[in-house]
Design a protein around this motif. Structure first.
Motif, PDB file in Angstrom:
ATOM      1  N   SER A   1       0.722  -1.155  -0.064  1.00 17.44           N
ATOM      2  CA  SER A   1       0.031  -0.041   0.063  1.00 17.44           C
ATOM      3  C   SER A   1       0.852   1.370   0.061  1.00 17.44           C
ATOM      4  O   SER A   1       2.190   1.242  -0.259  1.00 17.44           O
ATOM      5  N   ASN A   2       0.230   2.280   0.220  1.00 22.95           N
ATOM      6  CA  ASN A   2       0.863   3.549   0.354  1.00 22.95           C
ATOM      7  C   ASN A   2       0.117   4.471   1.256  1.00 22.95           C
ATOM      8  O   ASN A   2      -0.866   4.215   1.811  1.00 22.95           O
ATOM      9  N   TYR A   3       0.712   5.794   1.869  1.00 18.47           N
ATOM     10  CA  TYR A   3       0.398   6.397   2.832  1.00 18.47           C
ATOM     11  C   TYR A   3      -1.126   7.075   2.473  1.00 18.47           C
ATOM     12  O   TYR A   3      -2.034   7.152   3.279  1.00 18.47           O
ATOM     13  N   GLU A   4      -1.392   7.560   1.388  1.00  9.81           N
ATOM     14  CA  GLU A   4      -2.677   8.032   0.813  1.00  9.81           C
ATOM     15  C   GLU A   4      -3.666   6.995   1.027  1.00  9.81           C
ATOM     16  O   GLU A   4      -4.837   7.487   1.295  1.00  9.81           O
ATOM     17  N   GLU A   5      -3.398   5.756   0.668  1.00 13.96           N
ATOM     18  CA  GLU A   5      -4.338   4.583   0.635  1.00 13.96           C
ATOM     19  C   GLU A   5      -4.694   4.428   2.331  1.00 13.96           C
ATOM     20  O   GLU A   5      -5.832   3.993   2.563  1.00 13.96           O
ATOM     21  N   VAL A   6      -3.689   4.473   2.964  1.00  6.29           N
ATOM     22  CA  VAL A   6      -3.994   3.846   4.254  1.00  6.29           C
ATOM     23  C   VAL A   6      -4.755   5.020   5.032  1.00  6.29           C
ATOM     24  O   VAL A   6      -5.588   4.868   5.968  1.00  6.29           O
ATOM     25  N   ALA A   7      -4.509   6.382   4.720  1.00  9.25           N
ATOM     26  CA  ALA A   7      -5.090   7.258   5.240  1.00  9.25           C
ATOM     27  C   ALA A   7      -6.603   7.226   4.812  1.00  9.25           C
ATOM     28  O   ALA A   7      -7.589   7.606   5.778  1.00  9.25           O
ATOM     29  N   TYR A   8      -6.908   7.155   3.609  1.00  4.99           N
ATOM     30  CA  TYR A   8      -8.338   6.682   3.095  1.00  4.99           C
ATOM     31  C   TYR A   8      -8.998   5.799   4.021  1.00  4.99           C
ATOM     32  O   TYR A   8     -10.016   5.794   4.377  1.00  4.99           O
ATOM     33  N   LEU A   9      -8.186   4.591   4.179  1.00  6.12           N
ATOM     34  CA  LEU A   9      -8.668   3.467   4.926  1.00  6.12           C
ATOM     35  C   LEU A   9      -8.979   3.912   6.360  1.00  6.12           C
ATOM     36  O   LEU A   9     -10.116   3.494   6.937  1.00  6.12           O
TER      37      LEU A   9
ATOM     38  N   PHE B   1       6.440  12.667  12.936  1.00  6.82           N
ATOM     39  CA  PHE B   1       5.466  11.692  13.735  1.00  6.82           C
ATOM     40  C   PHE B   1       4.118  12.332  13.709  1.00  6.82           C
ATOM     41  O   PHE B   1       3.155  11.791  13.242  1.00  6.82           O
ATOM     42  N   ALA B   2       3.924  13.561  14.201  1.00  3.80           N
ATOM     43  CA  ALA B   2       2.664  14.252  14.221  1.00  3.80           C
ATOM     44  C   ALA B   2       2.121  14.235  12.829  1.00  3.80           C
ATOM     45  O   ALA B   2       0.714  14.092  12.778  1.00  3.80           O
ATOM     46  N   ALA B   3       2.832  14.580  11.866  1.00  9.14           N
ATOM     47  CA  ALA B   3       2.320  14.730  10.658  1.00  9.14           C
ATOM     48  C   ALA B   3       1.655  13.508   9.838  1.00  9.14           C
ATOM     49  O   ALA B   3       0.821  13.487   9.288  1.00  9.14           O
ATOM     50  N   ALA B   4       2.416  12.604  10.408  1.00 12.77           N
ATOM     51  CA  ALA B   4       1.906  11.138   9.976  1.00 12.77           C
ATOM     52  C   ALA B   4       0.644  10.784  10.726  1.00 12.77           C
ATOM     53  O   ALA B   4      -0.588  10.126  10.297  1.00 12.77           O
ATOM     54  N   ARG B   5       0.687  11.007  12.055  1.00  8.92           N
ATOM     55  CA  ARG B   5      -0.266  10.213  13.131  1.00  8.92           C
ATOM     56  C   ARG B   5      -1.524  11.346  12.956  1.00  8.92           C
ATOM     57  O   ARG B   5      -2.827  10.853  13.624  1.00  8.92           O
ATOM     58  N   VAL B   6      -1.729  12.392  12.303  1.00  9.23           N
ATOM     59  CA  VAL B   6      -3.011  13.149  12.579  1.00  9.23           C
ATOM     60  C   VAL B   6      -3.974  12.519  12.088  1.00  9.23           C
ATOM     61  O   VAL B   6      -5.108  12.716  12.609  1.00  9.23           O
ATOM     62  N   VAL B   7      -3.729  11.314  10.811  1.00  6.93           N
ATOM     63  CA  VAL B   7      -4.671  10.871  10.233  1.00  6.93           C
ATOM     64  C   VAL B   7      -5.521   9.928  11.346  1.00  6.93           C
ATOM     65  O   VAL B   7      -6.736   9.693  11.479  1.00  6.93           O
TER      66      VAL B   7
ATOM     67  N   ASN C   1     -12.776   1.838   4.650  1.00  7.62           N
ATOM     68  CA  ASN C   1     -12.541   0.666   3.753  1.00  7.62           C
ATOM     69  C   ASN C   1     -11.291   1.153   2.937  1.00  7.62           C
ATOM     70  O   ASN C   1     -11.020   2.364   2.686  1.00  7.62           O
ATOM     71  N   LEU C   2     -10.771   0.121   2.254  1.00  4.83           N
ATOM     72  CA  LEU C   2      -9.660   0.661   0.951  1.00  4.83           C
ATOM     73  C   LEU C   2     -10.537   1.087  -0.259  1.00  4.83           C
ATOM     74  O   LEU C   2     -11.441   0.754  -0.458  1.00  4.83           O
ATOM     75  N   PRO C   3      -9.891   2.199  -0.643  1.00  2.00           N
ATOM     76  CA  PRO C   3     -10.430   3.023  -1.754  1.00  2.00           C
ATOM     77  C   PRO C   3     -10.176   2.343  -3.149  1.00  2.00           C
ATOM     78  O   PRO C   3      -9.656   1.421  -3.242  1.00  2.00           O
ATOM     79  N   LYS C   4     -11.395   2.360  -3.938  1.00  2.81           N
ATOM     80  CA  LYS C   4     -11.249   2.059  -5.348  1.00  2.81           C
ATOM     81  C   LYS C   4     -10.369   2.917  -6.083  1.00  2.81           C
ATOM     82  O   LYS C   4     -10.201   3.964  -5.487  1.00  2.81           O
ATOM     83  N   LYS C   5     -10.039   2.636  -7.301  1.00  3.07           N
ATOM     84  CA  LYS C   5      -8.850   3.360  -7.956  1.00  3.07           C
ATOM     85  C   LYS C   5      -9.507   5.015  -8.178  1.00  3.07           C
ATOM     86  O   LYS C   5      -8.987   5.739  -8.011  1.00  3.07           O
ATOM     87  N   LYS C   6     -10.746   4.935  -8.622  1.00  3.29           N
ATOM     88  CA  LYS C   6     -11.158   6.392  -8.484  1.00  3.29           C
ATOM     89  C   LYS C   6     -11.329   7.082  -7.431  1.00  3.29           C
ATOM     90  O   LYS C   6     -11.125   8.417  -7.192  1.00  3.29           O
ATOM     91  N   ASP C   7     -12.036   6.488  -6.180  1.00 10.89           N
ATOM     92  CA  ASP C   7     -11.939   7.192  -5.295  1.00 10.89           C
ATOM     93  C   ASP C   7     -10.497   7.645  -4.636  1.00 10.89           C
ATOM     94  O   ASP C   7     -10.344   8.476  -4.100  1.00 10.89           O
ATOM     95  N   LEU C   8      -9.353   6.730  -4.690  1.00  7.61           N
ATOM     96  CA  LEU C   8      -8.155   7.207  -4.205  1.00  7.61           C
ATOM     97  C   LEU C   8      -7.824   8.317  -5.168  1.00  7.61           C
ATOM     98  O   LEU C   8      -6.989   9.148  -4.560  1.00  7.61           O
TER      99      LEU C   8
END
Length: 384
Positions: A46-54, A342-348, A59-66
């Motif tokens: 995965s990647n951070y954007e997908e994990v943030a969406y999750l 750390f804060a920039a990552a954990r905010v989600v 749920n994991l995003p579909k391609k269009k949602d991501l």
């Protein structure tokens, strides 16, 4: 009078505060899941954007949602000039994490309607914060180096853009992947101290910004977000890899704490540390920087010795903080930025927990067990 039948759970250890579907930690076996997905799988695929969406949407995003989510993050990367003024005013006078906290405190001034407390409006705030915190951290780093601020990229990934804004050059694919990995591994970790303080503040129905400020403030301490900076300082104090064993042995003999080892939850190897450890070994074979090479070797030798001394006998294993410092250093992130990164990552993770808690909100109001005297006679000041 004190109630002798009261049981005090120091640090609220063993106390459950809420149901959650966000994160599961099996500390006994060193396992971690985000929304049911093993952290090893997410780190690999995965990647951070997908994990943030999750984390935010469940749920994991579909391609269009991501793609829509990525475009939204990119569109929110810029910060107002007033935030740049705060950075110029306070950077160098306060720790970067405190500068970040102050910047986030000011962001409500630019919110279009703070009275809108709808789910949709709060989700928009979480996305804004997820996008803007890396920008603010990078700007703090640039200012400390005496470099001009850079406008965010409209094409780079979340992690790559952060490194670009901090270092002034687009990162190579390996560095971008490493930063993305670190963002993912720090995105969420259950009801830790900073997440809990976010929830305590949010339980009063304070706004998202105030709640996140509480999380950032709590992250500041060396027992939480500052542990990776402290661990790196130890490695720098060791200096030469040949000194590693002697330094560790002397520290253990003096009953000093070795930062980056041991964890309140994990009684086995921190699964995040295992992932980072493997990247560290790979990076070790490719780096040409002697300073980075020494740090990585000290980290590897320290891990080996500590495993022999404490891990297998006392269950004190490395956590992610131990390996974070050398790898952050390898991508040119200074140690005083570790905590705000750390804060920039954990905010989600903070905001995802906050939204979940608000679905069944109850004000946190624990009790104290009073142990002092009662009905003490008041003596006027001239007779004391």
């Amino acid at each position: 009078m004190a109630d002798n039948n009261v049981t005090i759970s120091k640090g609220l250890e063993g106390i459950y505060i809420a149901n959650t579907t966000l994160c599961q930690i099996d500390g006994a076996h060193g396992k971690l899941w985000y929304r049911g997905y093993p952290i090893e799988t997410l780190a690999d695929k995965s990647n951070y954007e997908e994990v943030a969406y999750l984390l935010l949407y469940g749920n994991l995003p579909k391609k269009k949602d991501l793609e829509t989510f990525r475009k939204k993050l990119i569109s929110e990367r810029e910060v107002p000039e007033s935030i740049a003024d705060i950075i110029r005013t306070f950077t160098g006078r306060m720790h970067p994490n405190d500068v970040l906290r102050t910047c986030v405190s000011a962001l409500p001034a630019f919110d279009v309607d703070m009275n809108d407390k709808s789910v949709e409006a709060n989700l928009e705030r979480a996305i804004k914060l997820t996008a803007k915190l890396p920008t603010i951290v990078a700007m703090i780093g640039r200012y400390k180096r005496g470099k001009p601020f850079l406008a965010p990229s409209s094409t780079l990934s979340h992690a790559a853009n952060f490194l670009y804004m901090l270092n002034g050059v687009e990162p190579d694919s390996e560095s971008a992947k490493l930063m993305d990995l670190m963002f993912m591994l720090h995105a969420e970790h259950g009801s830790n101290a900073s997440t809990f303080s976010t929830l305590v503040t949010g339980s009063t129905l304070a706004d998202v910004y105030a709640s996140v400020v509480a999380g950032i403030s709590t992250l500041r301490g060396p027992l939480h977000g500052g542990a990776d900076e402290a661990a790196l300082n130890m490695m720098r104090a060791i200096g030469n890899p040949e000194n590693t064993e002697t330094y560790i042995e002397d520290a253990l003999a003096g009953k000093q704490r070795i930062m980056g080892f041991g964890h309140r939850v994990y009684k086995a190897y921190d699964p995040r540390a295992k992932i980072v450890y493997n990247y560290l070994k790979t990076f070790m074979t490719k780096t040409t920087d002697p300073t980075i090479e020494r740090l990585l070797e000290i980290a590897l030798r320290s891990e080996k010795l500590m495993e022999e001394k404490l891990s297998k006998t006392k269950g004190i294993w490395p956590n992610i903080d131990f390996f974070s410092g050398p790898l952050y250093t390898a991508v040119n992130i200074p140690s005083d930025l570790f905590t705000p990164v750390f804060a920039a990552a954990r905010v989600v993770g903070w905001t995802a927990h906050l939204f979940e808690y608000w679905q069944n909100n109850r004000l946190f109001r624990p009790l104290d067990n009073y142990t002092g005297k009662l009905d003490i006679e008041y003596v006027p000041i001239d007779k004391r």
